[in-house]
Design a protein around this motif. Sequence first.
Motif, mmCIF file in Angstrom:
data_model
loop_
_atom_site.group_PDB
_atom_site.id
_atom_site.type_symbol
_atom_site.label_atom_id
_atom_site.label_comp_id
_atom_site.label_asym_id
_atom_site.label_seq_id
_atom_site.Cartn_x
_atom_site.Cartn_y
_atom_site.Cartn_z
ATOM 1 N N SER A 11 -13.767 3.509 3.031
ATOM 2 C CA SER A 11 -14.772 2.988 1.834
ATOM 3 C C SER A 11 -14.455 3.146 0.142
ATOM 4 N N ALA A 12 -14.146 4.193 -0.015
ATOM 5 C CA ALA A 12 -13.815 5.140 -0.835
ATOM 6 C C ALA A 12 -12.520 4.160 -1.456
ATOM 7 N N VAL A 13 -11.227 3.796 -0.492
ATOM 8 C CA VAL A 13 -9.861 3.503 -0.777
ATOM 9 C C VAL A 13 -10.004 2.035 -0.558
ATOM 10 N N CYS A 14 -10.102 1.550 -0.084
ATOM 11 C CA CYS A 14 -10.580 -0.122 0.238
ATOM 12 C C CYS A 14 -10.596 -0.954 -1.238
ATOM 13 N N GLY A 19 0.685 -1.187 -0.296
ATOM 14 C CA GLY A 19 0.305 -0.071 -0.428
ATOM 15 C C GLY A 19 0.789 1.337 0.062
ATOM 16 N N MET A 20 0.692 2.577 -0.937
ATOM 17 C CA MET A 20 1.412 3.495 -0.608
ATOM 18 C C MET A 20 0.048 4.480 -1.221
ATOM 19 N N CYS A 73 -4.172 -3.827 4.667
ATOM 20 C CA CYS A 73 -2.874 -2.959 3.860
ATOM 21 C C CYS A 73 -3.214 -1.661 4.894
ATOM 22 N N GLY A 74 -4.058 -1.268 5.277
ATOM 23 C CA GLY A 74 -3.643 0.157 5.185
ATOM 24 C C GLY A 74 -3.797 1.043 5.448
ATOM 25 N N LEU A 75 -4.527 0.599 3.625
ATOM 26 C CA LEU A 75 -5.023 2.154 3.450
ATOM 27 C C LEU A 75 -6.032 2.806 3.979
#
Lengths: 126, 242
Positions: free
Chosen positions: B210-213, B65-66, B154-156
């Motif tokens: 939720s947008a980045v998961c 994740g980045m 992933c921590g995003l």
Amino acid sequence: MEKPSPDKFWTWFNPVGRETGGWAFILNRVTALGLTFYLYLHLVILSQLATGPQAYDQFVALMRNPISISAEVLVVAAGIMHGLNGIRIVLTTFGFGVTRQKQLFYGLMALALVIILFFTVRMFTA
Amino acid sequence: MSEKWNITLKVSRQKEGETPHFDEYKMEVDPDEYVLDAVERVWAFMDRTVCFRHACHHSTCGACGMRVNNVEKLTCITSIRDMCQDGGTLKVEPLRNFPVISDLAVDMGSLYNRLEAVGARSVLPVPEAEIEKPASTWDPADQQYIRLADCIECGLCISACPSAATSSGYLGPAVLAGAQANGLKRNPELLQLVDAEDGVWRCHSAFECSAVCPSLVDPARRIMNLRTQVFTERFSRLFHKA
């Protein structure tokens, strides 16, 4: 080191890379700060009015200025947007419209626009 | 013959005690390669000191994740074509809200500890999993099966969450989603942890998690559901004092 910290409150206002929910979050904070500032201003002005009838008349004359009315429209707009955005948060908190939160936001902001336009016309023509 | 693009990869660099800065690497890529491929190319052929995390390369381990062009991405499944154009720039930064260990690698320890604290499970019994086929329609014989949980840790979500930026104690979306999946009915001891200032009430409904998961866990929906569970549990405790 990128650790969480209250000092990073300014990152709340960074719109880069944000989605609809993020925009709603920023809008709620900006309008809340605006309304808090207005409340302070309101109390200061009220205390000035207590000095006598002349101060009152001067203030009323000042508020009939188009710039003052525009500022009042901004206050009304902030109140309406903040209130309707708050309703969205309450609804989603209770499980209503969570999967449709984007549409809920757009719908409520469209409603806000209609109400703001109504008040704008009323305030400038009164 | 595959299409070729010339891009500039801007990599955030920060070793211990250093101020973050960007190093630029120009390279030729196939736009259908993934962002992680470009970062690996830097490490393999241009600069062996670039530090980043990666393992499975197929969105299972959650290591890579980045932030790519300011948005949280799992770089092993994010194609270069989706993030820039020929002649463009790809900016790669470490996740926010985690301490940076080196360059693009962050310390995810706080996330793992909190996931453990709420008893987040890496596998779920099939009837408890959110799958297209409702649990009620499963054959009783199928109920013995278990499946991997959707969250890949992933921590995003924590990186994208504005509330997580200002509160180091906030459990965060992935952790609250793990608590929701466990359920307060099954784990009443979780109530104290999630019904707290740094629990479900710290979320301010930005829905960025939720947008980045990348695994469609939908942490925001789960946090809202967890709030309902908290209400229900608190309300029922009013009438059933221990």
